[in-house]
Design a protein around this motif. Structure first.
Motif, short mmCIF file in Angstrom:
data_model
loop_
_atom_site.label_atom_id
_atom_site.label_comp_id
_atom_site.label_asym_id
_atom_site.label_seq_id
_atom_site.Cartn_x
_atom_site.Cartn_y
_atom_site.Cartn_z
N TRP A 38 0.85 -1.19 0.00
CA TRP A 38 0.00 0.00 0.00
C TRP A 38 0.90 1.25 0.00
O TRP A 38 1.98 1.23 0.61
N GLU B 214 0.40 5.61 0.62
CA GLU B 214 -0.51 6.71 0.97
C GLU B 214 0.01 8.00 0.37
O GLU B 214 1.23 8.25 0.39
N ASN C 102 -3.81 4.64 -1.18
CA ASN C 102 -4.65 5.36 -0.21
C ASN C 102 -4.55 6.85 -0.53
O ASN C 102 -3.51 7.47 -0.32
N ASP D 245 -10.87 -2.25 -5.22
CA ASP D 245 -9.92 -2.70 -4.20
C ASP D 245 -8.52 -2.09 -4.41
O ASP D 245 -7.64 -2.28 -3.58
N LEU E 296 -8.19 3.24 -1.59
CA LEU E 296 -8.87 3.59 -0.34
C LEU E 296 -8.82 5.11 -0.28
O LEU E 296 -7.76 5.70 -0.49
N SER F 223 -9.23 8.25 2.14
CA SER F 223 -9.33 8.58 3.56
C SER F 223 -9.34 10.08 3.75
O SER F 223 -8.93 10.84 2.86
N LYS G 261 -19.16 8.25 -0.21
CA LYS G 261 -19.75 6.92 -0.04
C LYS G 261 -21.17 6.89 -0.59
O LYS G 261 -21.61 5.90 -1.16
N ARG H 293 -14.03 2.39 -1.22
CA ARG H 293 -13.67 2.12 0.18
C ARG H 293 -13.16 3.41 0.83
O ARG H 293 -12.35 4.13 0.23
N GLY I 231 -11.62 5.40 4.43
CA GLY I 231 -10.92 5.29 5.71
C GLY I 231 -11.18 6.55 6.51
O GLY I 231 -10.88 7.65 6.05
N TYR J 175 -14.26 1.36 5.56
CA TYR J 175 -13.48 0.12 5.50
C TYR J 175 -12.54 0.07 6.69
O TYR J 175 -12.30 -0.97 7.29
N SER J 176 -11.99 1.25 7.01
CA SER J 176 -10.99 1.31 8.08
C SER J 176 -11.14 2.57 8.91
O SER J 176 -11.71 3.57 8.46
N ASN K 42 -8.49 5.10 10.67
CA ASN K 42 -7.06 5.41 10.56
C ASN K 42 -6.69 6.35 11.69
O ASN K 42 -7.11 7.51 11.69
#
Ligand code: G3P
Ligand code: MG
Length: 229
Positions: free
Chosen positions: A31, A33, A97, A124, A127, A129, A140, A147, A149, A169-170, A172
């Motif tokens: 991953w 970011e 990300n 997938d 992400l 965030s 969303k 996804r 975060g 999804y997460s 952080n």
């Protein structure tokens, strides 16, 4: 525990540059970011709204034309990348990300992700965030497949309900505000827990014991070597 290259690999190469991202991927980071800011309809990969810290420019990003910004040196002779350039560099070799640093970037990120999905990328592969939870909510709602975060720097929080209600999804979290209760609560709600910014081996050990799912690190090679020990 997943290794997430923070701003690429900002401990080794200039942050949020193609060189930094390329290095993180070469190290084997699954991953990466990056931070994005909208400017004149484009997405610049830059953390601050000012230029001094990461480029040879001065003042606000918004004081310059896109052409002028792109002519600046963001370190090692590189320019401030656009999000599309980062995606083209990554070429699905790592999950990206994208951290939204301003509200205006939200609709632009949606559009760029959807363009890439149409070209064969997967949801997938991304992400998105942000600390801007209303923007995550909007995103969303606009496309539930994306996804998200939910970033939080809140000290002492032990309830991940806010992230679950965003259908994230997460969650952080910053390392300084971390506690076992929030990790367990997030897991009970089906959320992943990612923690920033973790550069010390003692912290890798501690966070793995706490069952954290992933860490943002400025030194992906160091974490990956430790994980593979
Ligand atoms: O996304 C994790 C981390 O990057 C959030 O804080 O300030 O480094 O963008 P910051
Ligand atoms: Mg960031």
């Amino acid at each position: 525990m997943i290794c997430i290259g923070h701003r690429g690999a900002r401990g080794v190469y200039p942050e949020n540059t193609i060189q930094s991202i390329e290095y993180a991927i070469d190290c084997g980071a699954p991953w990466v970011e990056i931070d994005v800011r909208a400017y004149q309809g484009r997405l610049l990969v830059i953390h601050d709204d000012t230029l001094e810290r990461t480029t040879n420019g001065t003042g606000y990003v918004t004081d310059y034309s896109l052409l002028e910004l792109r002519a600046l040196d963001a370190g090692n002779g590189q320019s401030i990348p656009l999000l599309e350039e980062v995606i083209a560099t990554v070429k699905q070799r790592a999950i990206i990300n994208v951290e939204l640093k301003d509200s205006t970037s939200t609709a632009l990120v949606l559009s760029i992700i959807e363009q890439h999905i149409a070209k064969g990328w997967s949801y997938d592969d991304f992400l998105v965030s942000s600390f801007l939870h209303q923007d995550l909510q909007w995103l969303k709602h606009a496309n539930p497949n994306i996804r998200i975060g939910a970033l939080s720097a809140g000290v002492g929080i032990d309830d991940a309900g806010f992230a679950q209600s965003l259908a994230a999804y997460s969650i952080n979290l910053c390392q300084e505000s971390l506690n076992q209760k929030i990790i367990d609560d997030a897991h009970n709600r089906g959320l992943k827990v990612f923690v920033y910014t973790v550069n010390d081996t003692r912290d890798f050990i501690k966070l793995q014991h706490m069952k954290v799912d992933g860490v943002f690190t400025d030194y992906p090679e160091k974490l990956l070597k430790w994980l593979a020990r």
